[in-house]
Design an enzyme around this catalytic site. Structure first.
Site, PDB file in Angstrom:
ATOM      1  CG  ASP A 273     -26.352  45.786 -18.525  1.00 58.58           C
ATOM      2  OD1 ASP A 273     -26.614  45.478 -19.704  1.00 58.58           O
ATOM      3  OD2 ASP A 273     -25.993  44.960 -17.671  1.00 58.58           O
TER       4      ASP A 273
ATOM      5  CG  ASP B 234     -15.681  49.589 -13.323  1.00 62.18           C
ATOM      6  OD1 ASP B 234     -15.946  48.652 -14.110  1.00 62.18           O
ATOM      7  OD2 ASP B 234     -15.542  49.424 -12.092  1.00 62.18           O
TER       8      ASP B 234
ATOM      9  CG  ASP C 267     -15.637  55.376 -11.854  1.00 63.72           C
ATOM     10  OD1 ASP C 267     -15.781  54.249 -12.353  1.00 63.72           O
ATOM     11  OD2 ASP C 267     -15.202  55.549 -10.701  1.00 63.72           O
TER      12      ASP C 267
ATOM     13  CG  ASP D  21     -13.773  42.281  -8.606  1.00 60.84           C
ATOM     14  OD1 ASP D  21     -14.336  41.483  -7.820  1.00 60.84           O
ATOM     15  OD2 ASP D  21     -13.715  43.496  -8.408  1.00 60.84           O
TER      16      ASP D  21
END
Length: 659
Positions: free
Chosen positions: A238, A297, A299, A405
């Site tokens: 994105d 994610d 990271d 989530d």
């Protein structure tokens, strides 16, 4: 004539050796006394020297501290803090601070003039100041104190409920360790020799402007130990930076040419933040061919055996049993398998150490206990594997909150899906290293649940599900108020004993952090302001509650990252991308990469100044001075150190220090 008399004197013969010993002993005592006196004198002189050295050092230290603070304030970026942080809560704190300073001045005057309301009649009052003090005491006792006592008692009850809840969780964690309870996998879940027996797995990597970590995220997913024809990786980008989009496309193209089944997706209309990104990806036609989806994610860098440690739980597991007859039956009601986070930069600074304490307790105690005894916990948004059928039957990803989530986890649980938490499976990730980044993350994490509570309340009441949304109301509202109201003073066990005991329980999952017990307690109280503000904004749908700020990453490499990159070819990344990119000529791409390397100089990042924290620091220090006048002891030290904690956070001295 008297006869002469003879006087006979009998003398005891002297013992020469005894006389010698006595002389030596007395001489030794005299010498020892002289030596002891001299030693005592030297000790006193050394003590005096140290005292004078400390006295001479103290002004220098204070001067250096004030110079450092002045330098920090002059160089800090006051505009980093958003305007909404200077809204109603900040105005309330400033008004409270002004009133407290005024009250402190009156208390100091009353203390030194020995004013006592019980000893004075109205006609005996002399002077305007004494009359104002008398009016204040009367108004405080008749109107303010009863309301404050009622609020204090209510918040103490909430505090005890929260403490009891944590104590029960800790007992559950000890029971799990004592009984060695953990999920087990059937040995024959999959036929290793037959790749077709492995289920179809989809890996999704949502990212947005993740320049520092996109390479290691893609590399760790592409090196997953799973049959390549049973695995598809979606890179859901994105990013609004075109240069970064091209870099990510090149990285995806590189791994695709190595034989990895990987796809790059970019949305033109970025709505719904992460939930919108995941929802768009799940709408692809080919997703129906896959049974499970793993989400990471940008990271997060999972080990290559992550899927083999998580996905088999769906195929060959009956929850929390070692019975071989039931293991082969599987558990079709299992919707989520969540792994634990591990942090590559947990020892970077004091802020990351304190975060590590919090999150270790969250995973080791909260998630594990709820998973074992309730089969329900909040999905952590990453490092988890979902059954796609569970997502679809629960309504899929919704864009109504910033905690998608937790939203999907609540709806899945209400639909009867079970969840398990694997405490032994860990995925490396990063912790925010600066207070500004951490503060924005915590605002989103605490405003989102309040949005969800408001939206899901009817369904929660219908299913008789109680979600423990306990806030930090006691220490961010009631405690500052009661500091100036002796009639509503909080007892020591609320301020000191129980918080220290609960902090001790929080540190148990990370025993190496025990030296940070007191800083952790003070820091949690300091962060209560940000969390309370976020919860209020989420509950009442204020503008900041729907804001999503991507957590800043540093891209710190781990051992798994280094192993992944070791398998690359010897040529440099730029040359490799030039050779493999077919849509543009090598010369054109080379010039583009060189242009990207020469980046326009960015504004140098500075540490910020946080007005709310500073205002609360002065408020608490003012209350500490008031407590000192009353000789409260423990209250004074608590307020003093808590005020200094707010001061350190307000000056941004706790996290990453930028030049």
């Amino acid at each position: 004539m008297a006869p002469s008399t003879v006087v006979v004197t009998i003398e005891k013969p002297e013992n020469p050796s005894l006389k010698h010993n006595l002389l030596d002993s007395s001489a030794f005592l005299e010498k020892q006394k002289a030596v002891s006196t001299k030693q005592f004198t030297w000790v006193l002189l050394l003590k005096v020297n140290r005292v004078f050295a400390c006295l001479s050092w103290l002004p220098m230290a204070l001067s250096g501290m004030f110079l450092s603070l002045k330098k920090r304030i002059s160089r800090s970026d006051l505009t980093d803090e958003e305007p909404k942080t200077r809204g109603r809560l900040y105005k309330f704190i400033k008004v409270f601070l002004g009133l407290s300073i005024l009250a402190l001045v009156m208390e100091v005057v009353a203390h030194y003039k020995n004013w006592n309301l019980n000893l004075y009649q109205p006609w005996e009052v002399q002077g305007l100041v004494q009359w104002c003090y008398m009016v204040w005491l009367t108004f405080r006792v008749d109107y303010i104190a009863p309301t404050a006592i009622m609020m204090s008692n209510f918040c103490v009850v909430l505090f005890l409920i929260q403490s009891f809840d944590r104590l029960v969780l800790c007992v559950g964690c000890f029971w799990i360790k004592y009984k060695k309870i953990k999920p087990t996998i059937a040995e024959d879940a999959f036929d290793i020799e037959d790749p077709s027996s492995f289920p179809m797995v989809l890996i999704q990597i949502p990212m947005c402007n993740e320049r520092e970590v996109y390479e290691q995220a893609i590399a760790s997913a592409c090196q997953m130990d799973w049959p390549r024809d049973r695995l598809l990786i979606q890179v859901l980008d994105d990013s609004d930076d075109i240069n970064l989009q091209n870099l990510i496309k090149d990285e995806v193209s590189l791994w695709h040419q190595k034989g990895v089944n990987i796809i790059y997706r970019h949305r033109l209309i970025r709505t719904g933040y992460k939930a919108g990104n995941l929802k768009s990806a799940m709408g692809c036609d080919y997703v129906k061919d896959y049974e499970f989806v793993a989400i990471f994610d940008a990271d997060f860098t999972p080990n290559s055996d992550y899927l083999k440690l998580t996905v088999p739980h769906f195929k060959g597991l009956e929850l929390w049993t070692n019975d071989p007859e039931t293991l082969s039956q599987g558990n079709p009601e299992l919707g989520l398998v969540q792994a634990r986070w591990s942090f590559v930069n947990k020892d970077e600074n004091l802020l990351t150490r304190l975060q590590n304490i919090n999150l270790c307790f969250h995973f080791e105690v909260e998630q594990q206990v709820n998973g074992v005894f309730l089969n329900f916990f909040g999905f952590n948004g990453t490092a988890g594997v979902w059954r796609i059928k569970a997502l679809e039957e629960s309504g899929g990803w919704l864009e109504r909150t910033t905690v998608e989530d937790m939203d999907i986890a609540v709806r899945a649980h209400l639909n009867g899906w079970k969840m398990i938490f694997l405490n032994d499976v860990r995925v490396l990730c990063e912790l925010p290293e600066s207070y500004e980044t951490y503060k924005k993350q915590q605002h989103r994490w605490h405003s989102g649940p309040m949005q969800l509570f408001r939206l899901c309340l009817p369904a929660i009441l219908t299913s008789k599900l109680i979600l423990p949304f306990y806030s930090f109301t006691l220490f961010c509202i009631i405690l500052p108020l009661t500091m100036f109201l002796p009639e509503a003073e909080l007892p020591l066990w609320v301020i000191c004993y129980i918080p220290i005991f609960m902090s001790f329980l929080n540190i148990l999952p990370s025993p190496k952090s025990f030296p940070f017990l007191v800083p952790y307690l003070l820091f949690e109280n300091t962060m209560s302001v940000t969390k309370f503000n976020a919860m209020v904004s989420g509950l009442f749908q204020l503008g900041s509650s729907y804001e999503w700020v991507v957590t800043k990453k540093t891209g710190r490499s781990s051992e798994s990252d280094l192993l992944a990159y070791a398998e690359r070819e010897s040529m440099s990344a730029s040359e490799e991308k030039i050779l493999r990119r077919n849509s543009e000529s090598g010369l054109a791409l080379l010039s583009k990469l060189k242009e990207q390397e020469v980046v326009a100089p960015k504004k140098k990042k500075k540490n910020g100044i946080y007005r709310k924290e500073l205002a609360l620091a002065f408020l608490l220090l003012t209350a500490a001075a008031r407590s000192f006048l009353s000789a409260h002891g423990v209250h004074f030290y608590f307020l003093l150190f808590q005020g200094l904690s707010f001061l350190a956070v307000g000056l941004d001295l706790i996290g990453e220090q930028m030049g």
